[in-house]
Design an enzyme around this catalytic site. Structure first.
Site, mmCIF file in Angstrom:
data_model
loop_
_atom_site.group_PDB
_atom_site.id
_atom_site.type_symbol
_atom_site.label_atom_id
_atom_site.label_comp_id
_atom_site.label_asym_id
_atom_site.label_seq_id
_atom_site.Cartn_x
_atom_site.Cartn_y
_atom_site.Cartn_z
ATOM 1 N N LYS A 1 0.826 -1.212 0.000
ATOM 2 C CA LYS A 1 0.000 0.000 0.000
ATOM 3 C C LYS A 1 0.856 1.257 0.000
ATOM 4 C CE LYS A 1 -3.452 2.676 -0.079
ATOM 5 N NZ LYS A 1 -4.585 2.735 0.829
ATOM 6 N N CYS B 1 -3.682 10.832 1.452
ATOM 7 C CA CYS B 1 -2.897 9.658 1.055
ATOM 8 C C CYS B 1 -1.506 10.036 0.556
ATOM 9 C CB CYS B 1 -3.640 8.875 -0.030
ATOM 10 S SG CYS B 1 -5.236 8.229 0.499
#
Length: 463
Positions: free
Chosen positions: A239, A293
């Site tokens: 991720k 993010c």
């Protein structure tokens, strides 16, 4: 060991019943699930889990969020299908909500944690929210429970933080419960589609049994391929690597933009042509990288490990300079036409980091406003997507409505976020006098390149 009431429900971790029997128990509502965090990603995830299993309790610290969900209402804006799904699963008793995390944990056999992980003022990862939730989970943890972490975290978090914390605070032996990292791969505005299988689902446990249970769970949630990796640390790295790739690629595109300006070519045209080669996948330049993010994930490696991170650090630096660069295009355009920065009226279009999403973390608009206001410009800002105004007013902008914008006149217009509502805005009509300086930060105003009375500067477009 916990005296949790979940002990009467079927366990998934370490069970000696067949996978088929476990699957039937899961989809038949016999396995209670708790989802911790009911925000932009958590509520869609909890709703899909509820739709599939029929037995989910959602946990959130905000009483207003819990109250709205308990009434069958969706508090997340801009997620197609979510309101109908929330109403449906609440009505049939498949989803309930509470602020009492430890109580939910005591009833659950599966614990899914999807809460924010940000960075502090020194850009170091802040795991305080994750750790707080894990304390609640530990309070109700039973032998045979499975803990799933979806929050993006620095690699080794499950191994070095989550599992030891759960064991220490629950009194269980480490081998009595499962822990797996299963990263969310979800974008705002398409959460249900993504959760249900737009992309393969990555799963990795701290042991083989944790991985097996994670595969079982997400095999029912997702229609796409389930990709088990070696361990939780690998899954965590997957991720983070995805976010780092995008940050570095965008930085490259932003740097190529500046070379293209000197070459007097369109970097967009060059990128599009280059990407016809299958080994090339250049991203698109823009006014800056925002959101919860990409601006943060590189720091999960840079700040936590000793390996050389020069490329990631430089990419962060390049992308962090783009809001100032965008503002400078407006200021240099004003100077080119004999207008002083001080006292010039400049309109900033778009405050959220992304079109259609009410998210302000690391938004490029803040840096644009700060630079313009710092140069003495009178800055007006507008964004129909968000009601938040105070941070931008503190930075030096007067935040107004779109109707107010139409009544005003400006020396320069800077598009930071291409909201749909701006498509109907007659920008040439906003000019205080000729020419109106227009800075297009998202390649959304290209029709103005040859418009009379417009001095157009586009990031990624030589004009």
């Amino acid at each position: 060991m916990s005296d949790s009431t979940s002990q009467g429900a079927p366990a998934l971790y370490g069970s000696d019943v067949s996978t088929d029997e476990q699957r039937d128990a899961l989809t038949g509502g016999e396995v209670p699930i708790a989802v911790y965090g009911l925000g932009k990603m958590g509520l869609p995830l909890a709703s899909v889990y509820a739709d599939v299993t029929g037995n989910v309790t959602g946990v959130d610290v905000d009483p207003a969020v819990v109250e709205s969900i308990s009434a069958g209402e969706n508090h997340i804006v801009g997620e197609p299908g979510l309101s109908d799904l929330v109403e449906e699963v609440v009505d049939r008793g498949a989803l309930s909500a509470t602020t009492e995390g430890s109580t939910a944990a005591a009833d659950a056999r599966v614990h899914v944690v999807i809460v924010p992980t940000l960075v502090d003022e020194d850009s170091k990862p802040d795991l305080s929210v994750v750790e707080s939730v894990m304390a609640d989970v530990a309070a109700g943890l039973s032998a045979g429970d499975q803990v799933i972490l979806e929050s993006t975290v620095p690699p080794r978090t499950c191994r070095d933080v989550v599992a030891p914390t759960l064991a220490a605070e629950s009194g269980l032996d480490r081998e009595e419960f499962g822990v797996a990292f299963c990263p969310e791969r979800t974008s705002s505005g398409r959460a249900l589609e993504d959760i249900r299988g737009a992309y393969p689902k990555i799963v990795g446990g701290i042991d083989d049994e944790s991985t097996r249970v994670a595969e079982l769970l997400y095999g029912e949630i997702s229609s796409n391929e389930i990709v088990p990796v070696a361990d939780a640390t690998t899954a965590e790295a997957v991720k983070v690597f995805e976010g780092v790739y995008r940050d570095v690629n965008i930085a490259l595109a932003n740097e190529l933009t500046k070379h293209a300006e000197e070459l007097e070519i369109s970097v967009l045209e060059a990128i599009e042509a280059a990407n016809t080669q299958p080994f090339c996948d250049l991203h698109i330049p823009g006014a800056g990288v925002g959101g919860h993010c990409i601006p943060y994930y590189p720091h999960f490696l840079i700040q936590m490990f000793n390996a050389d991170s020069r490329l990631m650090e430089l990419s962060r630096e390049i992308n962090d300079t783009m809001p100032t660069y965008t503002a400078e295009l407006a200021l240099s355009g004003l100077a080119k036409h004999g207008k002083e920065s001080a006292g010039s009226d400049v309109l900033v279009l778009g405050l959220t980091y992304r079109a259609g999403v009410d998210e302000l973390r690391a938004t490029p608009a803040m840096g644009v406003i700060e630079r313009l206001a710092g140069a003495g410009a009178d800055v007006t800002a507008v964004d129909p997507i968000t009601d938040t105004t105070e941070p931008f007013e503190d930075a030096g902008a007067n935040v107004v409505s779109l109707d107010d914008v139409r009544e005003g006149s400006y020396d320069a217009v800077v598009l930071v976020t291409a909201q749909e509502a701006f498509e109907d805005l007659e920008i040439p009509a906003l000019a205080a006098d000729d020419p109106l300086v227009v800075v297009d930060g998202r390649q959304a105003l290209t029709e103005l390149q040859n418009e009379h009375g417009i001095y157009y500067r586009g990031i990624g477009i030589n004009a």
